[in-house]
Design an enzyme around this catalytic site. Structure first.
Site, PDB file in Angstrom:
ATOM      1  N   LYS A 257       0.843  -0.826   0.240  1.00 23.96           N
ATOM      2  CA  LYS A 257       0.124   0.228  -0.118  1.00 23.96           C
ATOM      3  C   LYS A 257       1.212   1.280   0.344  1.00 23.96           C
ATOM      4  CE  LYS A 257      -3.232   2.305   3.150  1.00 23.96           C
ATOM      5  NZ  LYS A 257      -3.429   2.183   4.523  1.00 23.96           N
ATOM      6  N   ASP A 262      -2.815  11.055   3.648  1.00 22.79           N
ATOM      7  CA  ASP A 262      -3.619  10.614   4.370  1.00 22.79           C
ATOM      8  C   ASP A 262      -4.291  10.944   4.411  1.00 22.79           C
ATOM      9  OD1 ASP A 262      -6.279   9.366   3.837  1.00 22.79           O
ATOM     10  OD2 ASP A 262      -5.389   7.409   5.169  1.00 22.79           O
ATOM     11  N   LYS A 269      -9.428  12.630   8.579  1.00 21.05           N
ATOM     12  CA  LYS A 269      -9.373  12.354   9.947  1.00 21.05           C
ATOM     13  C   LYS A 269      -9.136  13.968  10.922  1.00 21.05           C
ATOM     14  CE  LYS A 269      -6.106   9.172   8.153  1.00 21.05           C
ATOM     15  NZ  LYS A 269      -6.290   7.743   8.991  1.00 21.05           N
ATOM     16  N   ASP A 280       2.078   6.337   5.573  1.00 18.61           N
ATOM     17  CA  ASP A 280       0.930   5.144   5.181  1.00 18.61           C
ATOM     18  C   ASP A 280       1.218   4.417   4.179  1.00 18.61           C
ATOM     19  OD1 ASP A 280      -2.118   4.014   5.718  1.00 18.61           O
ATOM     20  OD2 ASP A 280      -2.747   5.696   4.637  1.00 18.61           O
ATOM     21  N   ASP A 339     -11.673   7.003   4.057  1.00 21.38           N
ATOM     22  CA  ASP A 339     -10.659   7.242   5.647  1.00 21.38           C
ATOM     23  C   ASP A 339     -10.622   5.590   5.225  1.00 21.38           C
ATOM     24  OD1 ASP A 339      -8.472   7.793   6.752  1.00 21.38           O
ATOM     25  OD2 ASP A 339      -9.615   7.462   8.581  1.00 21.38           O
ATOM     26  N   GLU A 341      -8.966   3.807   2.197  1.00 21.98           N
ATOM     27  CA  GLU A 341      -8.883   4.340   1.262  1.00 21.98           C
ATOM     28  C   GLU A 341      -7.884   2.984   0.759  1.00 21.98           C
ATOM     29  OE1 GLU A 341      -6.121   4.914   2.732  1.00 21.98           O
ATOM     30  OE2 GLU A 341      -8.037   5.825   3.241  1.00 21.98           O
ATOM     31  N   ARG A 343      -7.938  -0.340   0.963  1.00 16.25           N
ATOM     32  CA  ARG A 343      -7.772  -1.080   0.517  1.00 16.25           C
ATOM     33  C   ARG A 343      -8.237  -0.904  -1.228  1.00 16.25           C
ATOM     34  NH1 ARG A 343     -12.800  -2.328   4.833  1.00 16.25           N
ATOM     35  NH2 ARG A 343     -10.632  -0.954   6.230  1.00 16.25           N
TER      36      ARG A 343
END
Length: 491
Positions: A257, A262, A269, A280, A339, A341, A343
């Protein structure tokens, strides 16, 4: 990086390190320490002195314990007793890390190793010495360790050269993953990350690199990557890095990933959760570094690494809760939480790997859920797989590397929560078991590789709030060491 020499005779004895191990427990349950016979006898009565000091200082010999004795006017001028616990690889790794920090004010130290020391122990010591001093700074201000040179005193230095080389490559790749993850997102756009991969790969033969930009991603139908990256002025990328040695019998696809920052998107968030979101993309950093390490070590396994890269930002072009996303290959996802995202980009990469690359084994690493740390704490990744043999081999490699993971269940009765009224899948169910649900969602994109797929949710151990053994605060580079151990044996 710290310079490490293998020597049979000391030529510079400012500081001598002698190992002590944990002896049998006393009747009261306390442990005591005893010196370990070294391959090369210490000078000027240091061996007898070490035995006396171990008792007088009431040392336990636990791994990483250090006692310093000043010896004015003698050689060596300082004697360090280093606890090595049970003498196993993990204990030596902890000891090496403690020594690197304790002796950071020295410029040079000599470590007398035990007679018949195993390559595993030397590897553990070297890893600890090389990993613990790591610091990421964008300024020259501040104190840096003075220690630059370490000599390992052995009776047969040539027998450990390959061990040291392997440990050095592993440390260099872990440092690379840490650097990539620690880099602020003001610099670390998807294109910047792709450029770093290209630069690192250019120094190694037999690596092939392809970077897809927004136009190619649109043409080929990578809808998840495009949706997550659509809100940013820095467009998404898909990096494909291939190591294909002639003697490879097994093809492994690694997916990481790569969300370079993010915000949570429209499902934004809170500040406290957002400020470290430069991490991330730690999964992408880990799989890239492991692939580069495999190429440097010439491991006889084919590796194709995919890193879907995107910034999840807030703007008029950001994807919305409730949007339906069409992934590579045509599967659709309804998302009610922007949030969740990670996956979505992984789903594209998984589907592409299954349909176009057709590997023997498929692994993904991702800083995927906060539920990872809720379930397992700050140092342990969550591992998911339906393949017992694959899970066992990866867990064994993780343990040998000194990292930590725990196998989690893939409950079939939770699959119903993935059902959507308007799409094939619902990407972010809210019934709980967040890490499990994310893994079940990813599994839907593994096709006929479902029984040869493994997922590691490593959000928690990707970052450390403080120093712990060989792990330094900040980005940990989690997964690089484990993957290199596993890839070395995968054939």
């Amino acid at each position: 990086m710290l310079a490490i020499r293998l020597i049979a005779e000391p030529d510079r004895l400012d500081v001598l390190v002698l190992p002590v191990r944990s002896a049998d427990s006393t009747a009261e349950g306390d442990t005591s320490a005893e010196p370990v016979p070294t391959a090369v006898a210490g000078p000027d009565g240091t061996d007898d002195e070490a035995a006396a000091l171990a008792s007088a200082a009431r040392l336990t010999g636990r791994s990483g314990e250090i006692h310093t004795q000043l010896r004015p006017g003698r050689t060596p001028g300082r004697l360090l007793l280093l606890g090595i616990g049970d003498g196993g690889e993990a204990a030596w790794r902890t000891a090496g890390a403690a020594l690197a920090r304790s002796a950071s004010a020295e410029t040079h130290i000599t470590i007398a190793l035990p007679a018949g020391v195993t390559p595993a122990a030397v590897r553990g010591l070297t890893e600890g010495l090389l990993l613990a001093p790591y610091r990421f700074r964008l300024t020259e201000a501040g104190d840096r360790p003075a220690l630059t040179d370490v000599d390992l005193l052995l009776d047969d230095p040539t027998g450990y050269e390959d061990t040291i080389a392997t440990a050095r490559t592993m440390a260099a790749m872990t440092h690379l993953a840490r650097d990539l993850t620690n880099t602020p997102s003001s610099v670390k756009t998807p294109q910047w990350f792709a450029d770093q991969v290209a630069s690192a790969a250019a120094d190694l033969p037999d690596l092939r690199l392809r970077v897809r930009g927004p136009a190619e991603l649109t043409t080929e139908g990578f809808g998840g990557i495009l949706a997550v990256g659509g809100g940013s002025a820095s467009g998404p990328r898909l990096v494909e890095l291939d190591w294909h040695p002639a003697n490879a019998r097994t093809h492994v696809v690694l997916i990481g990933k790569g969300i370079t920052f993010d915000t949570g998107g429209i499902s934004i968030k809170p500040v406290a959760s957002m400020k470290l979101m430069r991490k991330d993309m730690a999964g992408a950093a880990a799989v890239v570094a492991a692939t580069l390490g495999a190429a440097a070590l010439r491991l006889p396994v084919r590796i194709t690494t995919l890193t879907p890269l995107a910034e999840n930002m807030v703007s008029g072009s950001a994807f919305r809760p409730g949007d339906v996303i069409r992934h590579y290959g045509g599967t659709t996802s309804e998302t009610t939480n922007s949030d969740a995202e990670g996956r979505l980009v992984l789903a594209d990469a998984l589907a592409y790997a299954v349909q176009q690359l057709k590997p023997d084994l498929l692994l993904d690493l991702a800083t995927l859920t906060g539920a990872n740390s809720v379930a397992l704490g700050k140092r342990t990744a969550a591992l998911y797989s339906e393949n017992d043999e694959l899970a066992a081999s990866v867990l064994a490699a993780i343990e040998a590397a000194g990292e930590s993971a725990w196998r989690m269940p893939l409950h079939t009765d939770y699959v119903e929560y993935l059902g959507s009224e308007i799409a094939d899948l619902f990407s972010a169910p809210t019934q709980g078991a967040g890490s499990v649900m994310a893994a079940l969602y990813l599994r839907e994109f593994t096709g006929d590789l479902r029984d040869r797929w493994l997922h590691l949710d490593m959000s928690a151990p990707s970052w450390a709030d403080g120093d712990q053994a060989e792990v330094s605060r900040g980005a940990t580079g989690w997964g690089v060491r484990s993957l290199l151990r596993w890839l070395a044996d995968v054939n």
